[in-house]
Design a protein around this motif. Structure first.
Motif, PDB file in Angstrom:
ATOM      1  N   ARG A  65       3.481   0.621   2.856  1.00 10.21           N
ATOM      2  CA  ARG A  65       3.086  -0.268   3.949  1.00 10.21           C
ATOM      3  C   ARG A  65       2.893  -1.663   3.381  1.00 10.21           C
ATOM      4  NH1 ARG A  65      -2.540  -1.515   5.941  1.00 10.21           N
ATOM      5  NH2 ARG A  65      -2.369  -2.234   8.110  1.00 10.21           N
ATOM      6  N   ALA A  66       3.469  -2.644   4.038  1.00  4.69           N
ATOM      7  CA  ALA A  66       3.241  -4.039   3.704  1.00  4.69           C
ATOM      8  C   ALA A  66       2.220  -4.590   4.686  1.00  4.69           C
ATOM      9  CB  ALA A  66       4.544  -4.824   3.789  1.00  4.69           C
ATOM     10  N   ASN A  67       1.208  -5.261   4.172  1.00  4.87           N
ATOM     11  CA  ASN A  67       0.047  -5.645   4.973  1.00  4.87           C
ATOM     12  C   ASN A  67      -0.293  -7.101   4.707  1.00  4.87           C
ATOM     13  OD1 ASN A  67      -2.454  -5.837   6.209  1.00  4.87           O
ATOM     14  ND2 ASN A  67      -3.521  -4.670   4.647  1.00  4.87           N
ATOM     15  N   PHE A  68      -0.360  -7.895   5.774  1.00  6.33           N
ATOM     16  CA  PHE A  68      -0.703  -9.305   5.644  1.00  6.33           C
ATOM     17  C   PHE A  68      -1.726  -9.658   6.707  1.00  6.33           C
ATOM     18  CE2 PHE A  68      -0.223 -13.623   4.486  1.00  6.33           C
ATOM     19  CZ  PHE A  68      -0.261 -14.373   5.639  1.00  6.33           C
ATOM     20  N   PRO A  69      -2.864 -10.254   6.321  1.00  4.82           N
ATOM     21  CA  PRO A  69      -3.896 -10.619   7.299  1.00  4.82           C
ATOM     22  C   PRO A  69      -3.528 -11.902   8.028  1.00  4.82           C
ATOM     23  CG  PRO A  69      -4.608 -11.228   5.105  1.00  4.82           C
ATOM     24  CD  PRO A  69      -3.280 -10.536   4.926  1.00  4.82           C
ATOM     25  N   GLY A  70      -2.693 -11.791   9.048  1.00  6.31           N
ATOM     26  CA  GLY A  70      -2.268 -12.962   9.789  1.00  6.31           C
ATOM     27  C   GLY A  70      -3.389 -13.578  10.598  1.00  6.31           C
ATOM     28  N   VAL A  71      -3.157 -14.794  11.063  1.00  3.99           N
ATOM     29  CA  VAL A  71      -4.166 -15.535  11.830  1.00  3.99           C
ATOM     30  C   VAL A  71      -4.530 -14.787  13.110  1.00  3.99           C
ATOM     31  CG1 VAL A  71      -4.607 -17.654  13.098  1.00  3.99           C
ATOM     32  CG2 VAL A  71      -3.418 -17.749  10.894  1.00  3.99           C
ATOM     33  N   TYR A  72      -3.568 -14.152  13.720  1.00  7.85           N
ATOM     34  CA  TYR A  72      -3.797 -13.461  15.002  1.00  7.85           C
ATOM     35  C   TYR A  72      -3.946 -11.958  14.831  1.00  7.85           C
ATOM     36  CZ  TYR A  72      -2.360 -17.985  16.731  1.00  7.85           C
ATOM     37  OH  TYR A  72      -2.269 -19.332  16.967  1.00  7.85           O
ATOM     38  N   GLY A  73      -4.151 -11.530  13.615  1.00  5.83           N
ATOM     39  CA  GLY A  73      -4.321 -10.106  13.366  1.00  5.83           C
ATOM     40  C   GLY A  73      -3.435  -9.647  12.228  1.00  5.83           C
ATOM     41  N   GLU A 107       0.844  -1.193   0.000  1.00  7.23           N
ATOM     42  CA  GLU A 107       0.000   0.000   0.000  1.00  7.23           C
ATOM     43  C   GLU A 107       0.880   1.245   0.000  1.00  7.23           C
ATOM     44  OE1 GLU A 107      -3.314  -2.276   2.786  1.00  7.23           O
ATOM     45  OE2 GLU A 107      -2.007  -0.747   3.634  1.00  7.23           O
ATOM     46  N   TRP A 108       0.391   2.259  -0.679  1.00  8.30           N
ATOM     47  CA  TRP A 108       1.045   3.567  -0.657  1.00  8.30           C
ATOM     48  C   TRP A 108       0.117   4.556   0.039  1.00  8.30           C
ATOM     49  CZ3 TRP A 108       5.984   4.571  -1.907  1.00  8.30           C
ATOM     50  CH2 TRP A 108       6.672   3.630  -2.676  1.00  8.30           C
ATOM     51  N   TYR A 109       0.668   5.253   1.017  1.00 11.96           N
ATOM     52  CA  TYR A 109      -0.025   6.301   1.736  1.00 11.96           C
ATOM     53  C   TYR A 109       0.725   7.605   1.512  1.00 11.96           C
ATOM     54  CZ  TYR A 109      -2.633   2.860   4.525  1.00 11.96           C
ATOM     55  OH  TYR A 109      -3.473   1.857   4.941  1.00 11.96           O
ATOM     56  N   ARG A 110       0.039   8.687   1.812  1.00  8.67           N
ATOM     57  CA  ARG A 110       0.721   9.981   1.814  1.00  8.67           C
ATOM     58  C   ARG A 110       0.184  10.834   2.953  1.00  8.67           C
ATOM     59  NH1 ARG A 110      -1.632  12.696  -3.803  1.00  8.67           N
ATOM     60  NH2 ARG A 110      -3.756  13.115  -3.068  1.00  8.67           N
ATOM     61  N   GLN A 111       1.036  11.751   3.380  1.00  9.13           N
ATOM     62  CA  GLN A 111       0.650  12.647   4.469  1.00  9.13           C
ATOM     63  C   GLN A 111       1.215  14.025   4.210  1.00  9.13           C
ATOM     64  OE1 GLN A 111       1.786  11.342   8.413  1.00  9.13           O
ATOM     65  NE2 GLN A 111       0.123  12.528   9.332  1.00  9.13           N
ATOM     66  N   SER A 112       0.307  15.002   4.157  1.00 12.59           N
ATOM     67  CA  SER A 112       0.702  16.390   4.013  1.00 12.59           C
ATOM     68  C   SER A 112       0.750  17.029   5.390  1.00 12.59           C
ATOM     69  CB  SER A 112      -0.308  17.130   3.128  1.00 12.59           C
ATOM     70  OG  SER A 112      -0.445  16.502   1.883  1.00 12.59           O
ATOM     71  N   PRO A 113       1.496  18.119   5.543  1.00 18.08           N
ATOM     72  CA  PRO A 113       1.567  18.789   6.845  1.00 18.08           C
ATOM     73  C   PRO A 113       0.178  19.159   7.362  1.00 18.08           C
ATOM     74  CG  PRO A 113       3.231  19.653   5.374  1.00 18.08           C
ATOM     75  CD  PRO A 113       2.373  18.754   4.549  1.00 18.08           C
ATOM     76  N   GLY A 114      -0.100  18.778   8.590  1.00 14.75           N
ATOM     77  CA  GLY A 114      -1.372  19.113   9.204  1.00 14.75           C
ATOM     78  C   GLY A 114      -2.533  18.229   8.787  1.00 14.75           C
ATOM     79  N   GLU A 115      -2.242  17.260   7.938  1.00 13.62           N
ATOM     80  CA  GLU A 115      -3.291  16.374   7.450  1.00 13.62           C
ATOM     81  C   GLU A 115      -3.072  14.951   7.961  1.00 13.62           C
ATOM     82  OE1 GLU A 115      -5.127  19.444   5.545  1.00 13.62           O
ATOM     83  OE2 GLU A 115      -5.873  17.386   5.651  1.00 13.62           O
ATOM     84  N   GLN A 116      -4.146  14.173   7.931  1.00 12.74           N
ATOM     85  CA  GLN A 116      -4.029  12.764   8.288  1.00 12.74           C
ATOM     86  C   GLN A 116      -3.403  11.979   7.141  1.00 12.74           C
ATOM     87  OE1 GLN A 116      -7.913  11.334   9.495  1.00 12.74           O
ATOM     88  NE2 GLN A 116      -7.452  11.778  11.630  1.00 12.74           N
TER      89      GLN A 116
END
Length: 119
Positions: A96-104, A35-44
């Motif tokens: 972000r690397a994201n994997f739906p593991g068994v425990y979360g 996943e690719w995210y971005r964040q600008s100053p003052g923003e989520q």
């Protein structure tokens, strides 16, 4: 040790292009959604694009048609090709690397790379 290392950011003029890279180590890369995210100053921080292990992709509405996410499993690298960049695309971009593991969810973040779009 897991590492995600982004690169490719920089200063570009409006209308220009950049390609960001995210190189992963320490994970079975092909099993993770990238996943690719971005964040600008003052923003989520906001989700921009996703590419799943089966290579299905999703994009934030405002960047559809301008950005392309893809991956090279052999190189353990995810890419975000950004075209027609606009000043509002200025942000720190994170992978972000994201994997739906068994425990979360198992997740790892890179350190971010700055993209500045300005004339």
């Amino acid at each position: 040790q897991v590492q995600l290392v982004e690169s490719g950011g920089g200063l570009v003029q409006p209308g220009g292009s950049l390609t960001l890279s995210c190189v992963a180590s320490g994970i079975i890369f092909q099993n993770f959604a990238m996943e690719w995210y971005r964040q600008s100053p003052g923003e989520q921080r906001e989700l921009v694009a996703v590419i799943r292990p089966n290579r299905n992709t999703e994009y934030k509405e405002s960047i559809k048609g301008r950005f392309t996410v893809y991956r090279d499993n052999d190189k353990k690298t995810a890419y975000l090709q950004m075209n027609q960049l606009q000043p509002e695309d200025t942000a720190v971009y994170y992978c972000r690397a994201n994997f739906p593991g068994v425990y979360g969810t198992v997740e790892y973040w890179g350190q971010g790379t700055q993209v500045t779009v300005s004339s």
